[in-house]
Write a protein that holds these residues in place. Sequence first.
Motif, PDB file in Angstrom:
ATOM      1  N   LYS A  44     -11.787  -6.127   4.838  1.00 13.58           N
ATOM      2  CA  LYS A  44     -11.371  -7.310   4.071  1.00 13.58           C
ATOM      3  C   LYS A  44     -10.464  -8.109   4.985  1.00 13.58           C
ATOM      4  O   LYS A  44      -9.580  -7.552   5.636  1.00 13.58           O
ATOM      5  CB  LYS A  44     -10.573  -6.900   2.831  1.00 13.58           C
ATOM      6  CG  LYS A  44     -11.450  -6.506   1.664  1.00 13.58           C
ATOM      7  CD  LYS A  44     -10.619  -6.330   0.400  1.00 13.58           C
ATOM      8  CE  LYS A  44      -9.811  -5.052   0.457  1.00 13.58           C
ATOM      9  NZ  LYS A  44      -8.999  -4.740  -0.702  1.00 13.58           N
ATOM     10  N   ASP A  72      -2.122   8.492   7.691  1.00  5.50           N
ATOM     11  CA  ASP A  72      -2.554   7.850   6.443  1.00  5.50           C
ATOM     12  C   ASP A  72      -2.787   6.366   6.697  1.00  5.50           C
ATOM     13  O   ASP A  72      -3.658   5.761   6.087  1.00  5.50           O
ATOM     14  CB  ASP A  72      -1.485   8.044   5.367  1.00  5.50           C
ATOM     15  CG  ASP A  72      -1.248   9.522   5.103  1.00  5.50           C
ATOM     16  OD1 ASP A  72      -2.222  10.218   4.756  1.00  5.50           O
ATOM     17  OD2 ASP A  72      -0.111   9.994   5.303  1.00  5.50           O
ATOM     18  N   ASP A  94     -16.866  -3.059   6.589  1.00  3.83           N
ATOM     19  CA  ASP A  94     -16.175  -2.941   5.300  1.00  3.83           C
ATOM     20  C   ASP A  94     -14.825  -3.651   5.281  1.00  3.83           C
ATOM     21  O   ASP A  94     -14.073  -3.533   4.311  1.00  3.83           O
ATOM     22  CB  ASP A  94     -15.938  -1.464   4.958  1.00  3.83           C
ATOM     23  CG  ASP A  94     -17.265  -0.704   4.858  1.00  3.83           C
ATOM     24  OD1 ASP A  94     -18.254  -1.299   4.395  1.00  3.83           O
ATOM     25  OD2 ASP A  94     -17.288   0.473   5.278  1.00  3.83           O
ATOM     26  N   ALA A 105     -11.677   6.040  13.102  1.00  2.00           N
ATOM     27  CA  ALA A 105     -11.962   6.903  11.950  1.00  2.00           C
ATOM     28  C   ALA A 105     -11.530   8.351  12.186  1.00  2.00           C
ATOM     29  O   ALA A 105     -11.109   9.043  11.251  1.00  2.00           O
ATOM     30  CB  ALA A 105     -13.442   6.817  11.601  1.00  2.00           C
ATOM     31  N   PRO A 144      -8.823  10.904   5.089  1.00  2.00           N
ATOM     32  CA  PRO A 144      -9.637  10.333   4.009  1.00  2.00           C
ATOM     33  C   PRO A 144      -8.740   9.599   2.999  1.00  2.00           C
ATOM     34  O   PRO A 144      -7.650  10.071   2.684  1.00  2.00           O
ATOM     35  CB  PRO A 144     -10.278  11.565   3.361  1.00  2.00           C
ATOM     36  CG  PRO A 144     -10.256  12.623   4.424  1.00  2.00           C
ATOM     37  CD  PRO A 144      -9.044  12.348   5.264  1.00  2.00           C
ATOM     38  N   GLY A 145      -9.173   8.461   2.557  1.00  2.00           N
ATOM     39  CA  GLY A 145      -8.356   7.651   1.649  1.00  2.00           C
ATOM     40  C   GLY A 145      -7.323   6.808   2.393  1.00  2.00           C
ATOM     41  O   GLY A 145      -6.564   6.073   1.777  1.00  2.00           O
ATOM     42  N   TRP A 192       0.840  -1.211   0.000  1.00  2.00           N
ATOM     43  CA  TRP A 192       0.000   0.000   0.000  1.00  2.00           C
ATOM     44  C   TRP A 192       0.873   1.259   0.000  1.00  2.00           C
ATOM     45  O   TRP A 192       0.559   2.255  -0.638  1.00  2.00           O
ATOM     46  CB  TRP A 192      -0.914  -0.053   1.223  1.00  2.00           C
ATOM     47  CG  TRP A 192      -2.002   0.972   1.262  1.00  2.00           C
ATOM     48  CD1 TRP A 192      -3.230   0.905   0.653  1.00  2.00           C
ATOM     49  CD2 TRP A 192      -1.989   2.227   1.975  1.00  2.00           C
ATOM     50  NE1 TRP A 192      -3.977   2.027   0.942  1.00  2.00           N
ATOM     51  CE2 TRP A 192      -3.233   2.858   1.749  1.00  2.00           C
ATOM     52  CE3 TRP A 192      -1.046   2.875   2.769  1.00  2.00           C
ATOM     53  CZ2 TRP A 192      -3.572   4.101   2.299  1.00  2.00           C
ATOM     54  CZ3 TRP A 192      -1.379   4.117   3.310  1.00  2.00           C
ATOM     55  CH2 TRP A 192      -2.619   4.717   3.075  1.00  2.00           C
ATOM     56  N   LEU A 217      -5.978   4.133   5.676  1.00  2.00           N
ATOM     57  CA  LEU A 217      -6.160   2.698   5.892  1.00  2.00           C
ATOM     58  C   LEU A 217      -5.890   2.320   7.353  1.00  2.00           C
ATOM     59  O   LEU A 217      -4.987   2.863   7.985  1.00  2.00           O
ATOM     60  CB  LEU A 217      -5.156   1.959   4.984  1.00  2.00           C
ATOM     61  CG  LEU A 217      -5.114   0.442   4.998  1.00  2.00           C
ATOM     62  CD1 LEU A 217      -6.418  -0.138   4.446  1.00  2.00           C
ATOM     63  CD2 LEU A 217      -3.931  -0.053   4.146  1.00  2.00           C
ATOM     64  N   GLU A 245     -10.518   0.336   4.789  1.00  2.00           N
ATOM     65  CA  GLU A 245     -10.210   1.597   4.136  1.00  2.00           C
ATOM     66  C   GLU A 245     -11.144   2.683   4.616  1.00  2.00           C
ATOM     67  O   GLU A 245     -12.314   2.423   4.867  1.00  2.00           O
ATOM     68  CB  GLU A 245     -10.349   1.441   2.616  1.00  2.00           C
ATOM     69  CG  GLU A 245      -9.229   0.625   2.031  1.00  2.00           C
ATOM     70  CD  GLU A 245      -9.461   0.291   0.557  1.00  2.00           C
ATOM     71  OE1 GLU A 245     -10.246   0.992  -0.107  1.00  2.00           O
ATOM     72  OE2 GLU A 245      -8.844  -0.683   0.095  1.00  2.00           O
ATOM     73  N   LYS A 246     -10.604   3.895   4.699  1.00  2.00           N
ATOM     74  CA  LYS A 246     -11.470   5.025   5.030  1.00  2.00           C
ATOM     75  C   LYS A 246     -11.827   5.749   3.743  1.00  2.00           C
ATOM     76  O   LYS A 246     -10.950   6.230   3.034  1.00  2.00           O
ATOM     77  CB  LYS A 246     -10.774   5.980   5.988  1.00  2.00           C
ATOM     78  CG  LYS A 246     -11.652   7.173   6.272  1.00  2.00           C
ATOM     79  CD  LYS A 246     -11.374   7.789   7.593  1.00  2.00           C
ATOM     80  CE  LYS A 246     -12.171   9.075   7.713  1.00  2.00           C
ATOM     81  NZ  LYS A 246     -11.731   9.895   8.844  1.00  2.00           N
ATOM     82  N   VAL A 247     -13.117   5.825   3.452  1.00  2.00           N
ATOM     83  CA  VAL A 247     -13.520   6.467   2.176  1.00  2.00           C
ATOM     84  C   VAL A 247     -13.663   7.977   2.345  1.00  2.00           C
ATOM     85  O   VAL A 247     -13.698   8.479   3.461  1.00  2.00           O
ATOM     86  CB  VAL A 247     -14.831   5.865   1.648  1.00  2.00           C
ATOM     87  CG1 VAL A 247     -14.534   4.515   1.009  1.00  2.00           C
ATOM     88  CG2 VAL A 247     -15.854   5.700   2.759  1.00  2.00           C
TER      89      VAL A 247
END
Length: 249
Positions: A232, A156, A230, A203, A208-209, A85, A211, A247-249
């Motif tokens: 995986k 991030d 959400d 969160a 944003p974006g 990543w 992980l 992932e954080k959208v």
Amino acid sequence: MTRRELCDLLAPAAGEESEIEAKFLLESSRDEAWLRQAVQRRLAGEPLQYILGEWEFMGLPFIVGPGALIPRQDTETLCEAALKWLKSRPGARVLDLCCGTGCIGVSLSKLGGAQAAFADISPEALSLARRNAQKNGVDGAFYESDLLERVPGVYDLIACNPPYLTAAEMESCQRELTFEPALALYGGEDGLDFYRRLAAEWAAHVAPGGLLLMEIGCTQGTAVRELFPDAKIMKDIRGLDRVAWVEKV
Ligand code: GLN
């Protein structure tokens, strides 16, 4: 002492691992007296890694001691995923949460070019993490904090190997594990306490974006997905559930 003699002495504690443990001990042996003492400690159940005082993780050297969990191969699964990543995100801000020896943060900084921060509730663990950062030429910020409570800023990537053993697993664990800090192993009755807290708190600390990567116990995939719908779930090299990727959208 010959390798054969050492191997025989270690056998009651190390079993099938005696050969390899003898090799490690001879390689780091200071003198005969040290070796004899090492054998006594090993026969008392102390893990080989604490006796050696240093252990390799992701190909890097880490100082280990009773104040933190010994870095495990299981956790390389999380690091490999993180490194993939990070490839397209040089200089990403990474938080190694529940850092222990700091093996995750140090590896991601050294091998993935991340800017690392480290957090742990235990001052002993943080001091090991500091020494390991220095040993590997890594800079970082260090926070003594109960999970995210006193960690400033936004990251991030948050990478976390929390304590996740259940009460039953703590009861039945092998002798070596009792030398490691329960604080770093015990995740509450069902092992999920830290995932529950993280589900509520993560969160606010991830950009944003960004992980969240968490190591999980091999039977916890389904329960962790209930807490993080959400997520995986990724497997380790033995084919067991080992990492949750959120992932954080
Ligand atoms: N995988 C470790 C063990 O079974 C537990 C690690 C942890 O609780 N984070 O010994």
